[in-house]
Structures are given as structure tokens and as C-alpha cells.
Design a protein around this motif. Structure first.
Motif, PDB file in Angstrom:
ATOM      1  N   ALA A  72     -32.014 -53.962 -30.133  1.00  0.00           N
ATOM      2  CA  ALA A  72     -32.185 -52.810 -29.231  1.00  0.00           C
ATOM      3  C   ALA A  72     -33.641 -52.709 -28.777  1.00  0.00           C
ATOM      4  O   ALA A  72     -33.919 -52.423 -27.606  1.00  0.00           O
ATOM      5  CB  ALA A  72     -31.747 -51.520 -29.910  1.00  0.00           C
ATOM      6  N   TRP A  73     -34.564 -52.938 -29.723  1.00  0.00           N
ATOM      7  CA  TRP A  73     -35.988 -52.912 -29.360  1.00  0.00           C
ATOM      8  C   TRP A  73     -36.315 -54.086 -28.436  1.00  0.00           C
ATOM      9  O   TRP A  73     -37.104 -53.946 -27.504  1.00  0.00           O
ATOM     10  CB  TRP A  73     -36.874 -52.960 -30.601  1.00  0.00           C
ATOM     11  N   TYR A  74     -35.706 -55.236 -28.671  1.00  0.00           N
ATOM     12  CA  TYR A  74     -35.934 -56.399 -27.816  1.00  0.00           C
ATOM     13  C   TYR A  74     -35.517 -56.093 -26.382  1.00  0.00           C
ATOM     14  O   TYR A  74     -36.272 -56.350 -25.435  1.00  0.00           O
ATOM     15  CB  TYR A  74     -35.174 -57.621 -28.347  1.00  0.00           C
ATOM     16  N   GLU A  75     -34.329 -55.539 -26.230  1.00  0.00           N
ATOM     17  CA  GLU A  75     -33.839 -55.210 -24.885  1.00  0.00           C
ATOM     18  C   GLU A  75     -34.748 -54.199 -24.197  1.00  0.00           C
ATOM     19  O   GLU A  75     -34.969 -54.265 -22.992  1.00  0.00           O
ATOM     20  CB  GLU A  75     -32.399 -54.685 -24.948  1.00  0.00           C
ATOM     21  N   ARG A  76     -35.272 -53.278 -24.951  1.00  0.00           N
ATOM     22  CA  ARG A  76     -36.110 -52.222 -24.385  1.00  0.00           C
ATOM     23  C   ARG A  76     -37.519 -52.721 -24.039  1.00  0.00           C
ATOM     24  O   ARG A  76     -38.091 -52.334 -23.026  1.00  0.00           O
ATOM     25  CB  ARG A  76     -36.191 -51.058 -25.367  1.00  0.00           C
ATOM     26  N   TYR A  77     -38.102 -53.578 -24.891  1.00  0.00           N
ATOM     27  CA  TYR A  77     -39.522 -53.918 -24.769  1.00  0.00           C
ATOM     28  C   TYR A  77     -39.835 -55.388 -24.521  1.00  0.00           C
ATOM     29  O   TYR A  77     -41.009 -55.766 -24.554  1.00  0.00           O
ATOM     30  CB  TYR A  77     -40.259 -53.467 -26.037  1.00  0.00           C
ATOM     31  N   LYS A  78     -38.847 -56.233 -24.262  1.00  0.00           N
ATOM     32  CA  LYS A  78     -39.090 -57.675 -24.182  1.00  0.00           C
ATOM     33  C   LYS A  78     -40.159 -58.073 -23.158  1.00  0.00           C
ATOM     34  O   LYS A  78     -40.826 -59.090 -23.331  1.00  0.00           O
ATOM     35  CB  LYS A  78     -37.797 -58.433 -23.913  1.00  0.00           C
ATOM     36  N   PHE A  79     -40.365 -57.270 -22.129  1.00  0.00           N
ATOM     37  CA  PHE A  79     -41.371 -57.593 -21.121  1.00  0.00           C
ATOM     38  C   PHE A  79     -42.620 -56.723 -21.227  1.00  0.00           C
ATOM     39  O   PHE A  79     -43.494 -56.794 -20.362  1.00  0.00           O
ATOM     40  CB  PHE A  79     -40.780 -57.454 -19.713  1.00  0.00           C
ATOM     41  N   ASP A  80     -42.721 -55.905 -22.251  1.00  0.00           N
ATOM     42  CA  ASP A  80     -43.791 -54.909 -22.305  1.00  0.00           C
ATOM     43  C   ASP A  80     -44.674 -54.960 -23.540  1.00  0.00           C
ATOM     44  O   ASP A  80     -45.570 -54.139 -23.667  1.00  0.00           O
ATOM     45  CB  ASP A  80     -43.190 -53.502 -22.198  1.00  0.00           C
TER      46      ASP A  80
END
Length: 114
Positions: A72-80
Motif C-alpha cells: 500500500a505504501w509502495y503504491e502511494r509513494y513509489k514516485f515520491d
């Protein structure tokens, strides 16, 4: 606002464990600064160096967003990344904003003293 999705409930439990351990070790509770990161992450490495002087004012908790339980964190922050939460609340992303961090820490320290 505290929120956790899916398999990320373990992050909430881990944060609570850190806070409880800190509370039992000291009368002053240090805030938890969570760094959402992955390997490699040169900006995260830079951020950790910048945060070194704060090691006595915060507990730095690192969350590798590439681990299976952190999807869930990956989906939310993968580009940030890097992304920072302070005591479970979003604080900043991409680079460390010392003035923002300092303002929030002073606010928490004042609340703790009052």
C-alpha cells in the motif's frame, strides 16, 4: 490524521511499540519520524545525513516500501520517496525541509511541556 491500509497495520503496531519503549525508557516521549524509502535511494541517504543532528529529538523509523507487506505504501509513494511522516502524519516528501521539521518538533515539544 492517522491511517493505515491493508497489510500496513503492522506499521501502526511497530510505531506503537517504539513509542511505548521510548515512554518506558524516559519520561519524555520522542516523536517518531518515519522515512518511507527503498534501496537504492540516494535522496534518502542524503536525507538521513541531514537528519543526523536530530537523532536525540526523534526516533527515525525506516519503512522499505518494496517489502511485500508494504504494498500500500509502495503504491502511494513509489514516485515520491523519500517521504516523511511525523507521529503518523504526513510531513514532507522528496527533500528534508528543516524549517518545517523544526516548526513541528517545537510544536510537539511545547505540547509535551504543557
Amino acid at each position: 490524521m492517522l491511517w493505515f491500509q491493508g497489510n500496513s497495520m503492522h506499521l501502526a503496531k511497530y510505531s506503537l511499540q517504539l513509542l511505548m519503549r521510548n515512554l518506558s525508557a524516559s519520561k519524555t516521549v520522542l516523536p517518531v519520524l518515519t522515512l518511507f524509502t527503498k534501496d537504492p535511494c540516494p535522496l534518502c541517504d542524503e536525507a538521513k545525513e541531514i537528519l543526523e543532528p536530530y537523532k536525540n529529538r526523534v526516533i527515525l523509523q525506516e519503512v522499505d516500501i518494496t517489502l511485500p507487506g508494504n504494498s500500500a505504501w509502495y503504491e502511494r509513494y513509489k514516485f515520491d520517496i523519500p517521504v516523511f511522516h511525523l507521529n503518523g502524519q504526513f510531513l514532507m516528501m522528496h527533500r528534508v525541509d528543516i524549517s518545517k521539521l523544526e516548526k513541528q518538533l517545537q510544536k510537539l515539544e511545547q505540547q509535551g511541556a504543557g
